[in-house]
Write a protein that holds these residues in place. Structure first.
Motif, PDB file in Angstrom:
ATOM      1  N   MET A  44      -8.923   6.507  -6.344  1.00 44.96           N
ATOM      2  CA  MET A  44      -8.435   7.707  -5.227  1.00 44.96           C
ATOM      3  C   MET A  44      -7.425   8.955  -6.181  1.00 44.96           C
ATOM      4  O   MET A  44      -7.459   9.763  -5.667  1.00 44.96           O
ATOM      5  N   GLY A  45      -7.008   8.525  -7.369  1.00 42.09           N
ATOM      6  CA  GLY A  45      -6.140   9.283  -8.121  1.00 42.09           C
ATOM      7  C   GLY A  45      -6.680  10.978  -8.219  1.00 42.09           C
ATOM      8  O   GLY A  45      -6.054  11.565  -8.127  1.00 42.09           O
ATOM      9  N   GLY A  46      -8.017  10.966  -8.437  1.00 44.85           N
ATOM     10  CA  GLY A  46      -8.586  12.234  -8.846  1.00 44.85           C
ATOM     11  C   GLY A  46      -8.647  13.178  -7.731  1.00 44.85           C
ATOM     12  O   GLY A  46      -8.390  14.375  -7.561  1.00 44.85           O
ATOM     13  N   MET A  47      -8.989  12.474  -6.350  1.00 43.28           N
ATOM     14  CA  MET A  47      -8.841  13.122  -5.174  1.00 43.28           C
ATOM     15  C   MET A  47      -7.432  13.527  -4.652  1.00 43.28           C
ATOM     16  O   MET A  47      -7.303  14.621  -4.250  1.00 43.28           O
ATOM     17  N   VAL A  48      -6.600  12.779  -5.056  1.00 47.83           N
ATOM     18  CA  VAL A  48      -4.942  13.187  -4.724  1.00 47.83           C
ATOM     19  C   VAL A  48      -4.700  14.392  -5.670  1.00 47.83           C
ATOM     20  O   VAL A  48      -3.940  15.310  -5.123  1.00 47.83           O
ATOM     21  N   ILE A 102      -3.920  -2.414  -5.839  1.00 47.26           N
ATOM     22  CA  ILE A 102      -3.440  -1.136  -5.838  1.00 47.26           C
ATOM     23  C   ILE A 102      -3.570  -0.295  -6.756  1.00 47.26           C
ATOM     24  O   ILE A 102      -4.042   0.906  -6.598  1.00 47.26           O
ATOM     25  N   LEU A 103      -3.473  -0.860  -7.973  1.00 49.51           N
ATOM     26  CA  LEU A 103      -3.737   0.037  -9.188  1.00 49.51           C
ATOM     27  C   LEU A 103      -5.306   0.444  -9.171  1.00 49.51           C
ATOM     28  O   LEU A 103      -5.605   1.581  -9.799  1.00 49.51           O
ATOM     29  N   ALA A 104      -5.986  -0.670  -8.926  1.00 53.86           N
ATOM     30  CA  ALA A 104      -7.306  -0.244  -8.982  1.00 53.86           C
ATOM     31  C   ALA A 104      -7.886   1.010  -7.963  1.00 53.86           C
ATOM     32  O   ALA A 104      -8.493   2.091  -8.164  1.00 53.86           O
ATOM     33  N   GLY A 105      -7.161   1.059  -6.779  1.00 49.64           N
ATOM     34  CA  GLY A 105      -7.303   1.922  -5.718  1.00 49.64           C
ATOM     35  C   GLY A 105      -6.950   3.423  -6.282  1.00 49.64           C
ATOM     36  O   GLY A 105      -7.165   4.461  -5.961  1.00 49.64           O
ATOM     37  N   GLY A 143       0.810  -1.154   0.001  1.00 49.29           N
ATOM     38  CA  GLY A 143      -0.045   0.134  -0.100  1.00 49.29           C
ATOM     39  C   GLY A 143       0.980   1.281   0.204  1.00 49.29           C
ATOM     40  O   GLY A 143       0.418   2.292   0.835  1.00 49.29           O
ATOM     41  N   ASP A 144       2.060   1.315  -0.745  1.00 46.88           N
ATOM     42  CA  ASP A 144       2.650   2.389  -0.857  1.00 46.88           C
ATOM     43  C   ASP A 144       2.232   3.604  -1.452  1.00 46.88           C
ATOM     44  O   ASP A 144       1.271   3.584  -2.040  1.00 46.88           O
ATOM     45  N   ILE A 145       2.505   5.048  -0.994  1.00 49.52           N
ATOM     46  CA  ILE A 145       1.953   6.136  -1.499  1.00 49.52           C
ATOM     47  C   ILE A 145       3.081   6.871  -2.374  1.00 49.52           C
ATOM     48  O   ILE A 145       2.849   7.688  -3.254  1.00 49.52           O
TER      49      ILE A 145
END
Length: 346
Positions: free
Chosen positions: A163-167, A156-159, A69-71
């Protein structure tokens, strides 16, 4: 029952809230990197691209060896969006952040409405089987741990897509805050009044969203509402994140809050090192790299151990920062960022 209440509070107050704060700070820190390049009379673009590449490599190693779950890889990839938009006027960038959030919210709401119309009952047996399989992998040898981490990349890619737009929206908002110096002079009367307004509105919007999120994912609402209520919590999370940030800034202007901030500051100055060390220690404790305690200890023991370990990190960080400006990993990333220039400072 006690564990259920804890999960309820975590979903209400924590889940999906803090990654937005970190994303905001990443956007804010980009403006500091730009200012540093300007002071040094150096071009910003090569520095930033090298920094993103360094983050990506660190994150990829982290995800494969320690924690899937790396950021860091997410920041490195999505940071290219911020890099491309760095010359945009702050007012336009703020509007772009709102548009990104609006587009993401519309997609989430459509998804939530579609899921709410479908009966999602069942599926517990498959979840239990996959959990047991994951536990067996993490209790195995190092090769099993690495394989389990790599198998998690699909999720992780699905996440990331989810979440990418919010990031990105948080990146842009943080960049605007940095350009407008919104986190400086927080003790002045006008800034205090603004922080209080944001905190009040954030709590008013974010807390009900957190309650719905917990009710849908933990209970008492049924499985049909799990994803829709999770989405509601995600969409209201920025409000609660903003309330947390403004509340802390207000508290840090008080004498007691200032003392706490001074104690936390050394760990914050070497946050990347602490982040990776946490993953390393947790891997040694819970996976086949070491004690292999994954799934074998209760929540109270995990929480107590985490608090004890963080207390040790605070002490070690304070000692290191008395002698050095940067933590070990921060020093490495700085060397990559300033490639070819002198980086020898204590």
């Amino acid at each position: 029952m006690v564990w259920t209440r804890r999960r309820w509070l975590v979903m209400m107050l924590v889940q999906t809230k803090f990654y937005l704060l970190f994303s905001f700070l990443f956007g804010y820190s980009t403006t500091l990197q730009m200012d540093s390049a300007e002071r040094d009379g150096a071009p910003f673009a090569p520095r930033m691209l090298r920094r993103l590449l360094g983050l990506f490599v660190l994150g990829a190693l982290h995800a494969v060896l320690l924690y899937p779950g790396d950021i860091l890889t997410t920041y490195a990839v999505l940071g290219l969006v911020l890099f491309a938009a760095r010359t945009v006027d702050p007012a336009r960038m703020w509007r772009a952040a709102l548009r990104v959030y609006g587009a993401v919210a519309a997609l989430y709401l459509l998804l939530g409405a579609a899921v709410a119309l479908v009966d999602t009952g069942g599926g517990d047996e498959g979840l239990m089987a996959s959990t047991a399989e994951l536990a067996a992998a993490y209790r195995g040898g190092p090769a099993d741990v690495v394989r389990a981490n790599m198998d998690a990349w699909t999720d992780i890619l699905a996440g990331l897509l989810m979440m990418g737009g919010m990031v990105v929206a948080a990146f842009l908002a943080g960049f605007v805050a940095g350009r407008r110096r919104l986190l400086t002079g927080t003790g002045t009367p006008d800034r205090v009044a603004r922080l209080r307004r944001i905190c009040g509105w954030g709590l008013a919007v974010g807390l009900p969203g957190g309650v719905l999120m917990a009710a849908g994912t933990v209970g008492p609402l049924g499985a049909r509402w799990e994803i829709p209520m999770f989405i509601v919590g995600m969409l209201t999370a920025p409000a609660l994140s903003g309330a947390y940030a403004c509340g802390l800034l207000l508290w840090f202007t008080t004498p007691r809050g200032a003392r706490l901030a001074a104690r936390l500051a050394p760990a914050g100055r070497m946050a990347l090192t602490n982040y990776l060390v946490q993953s390393l220690v947790m891997a040694l404790v819970f996976t086949g790299y070491g004690a292999a305690l994954y799934g074998r200890v209760g929540a109270a023991a995990v929480l107590g151990g985490a608090l004890l370990f963080y207390g040790c990190q605070l002490l070690v960080s304070a000692r290191l920062m008395e002698r050095h400006r940067l933590g070990p990993v921060e020093r490495l990333l700085r060397a990559v960022t300033l490639w070819g220039r002198s980086t020898h400072r204590a």
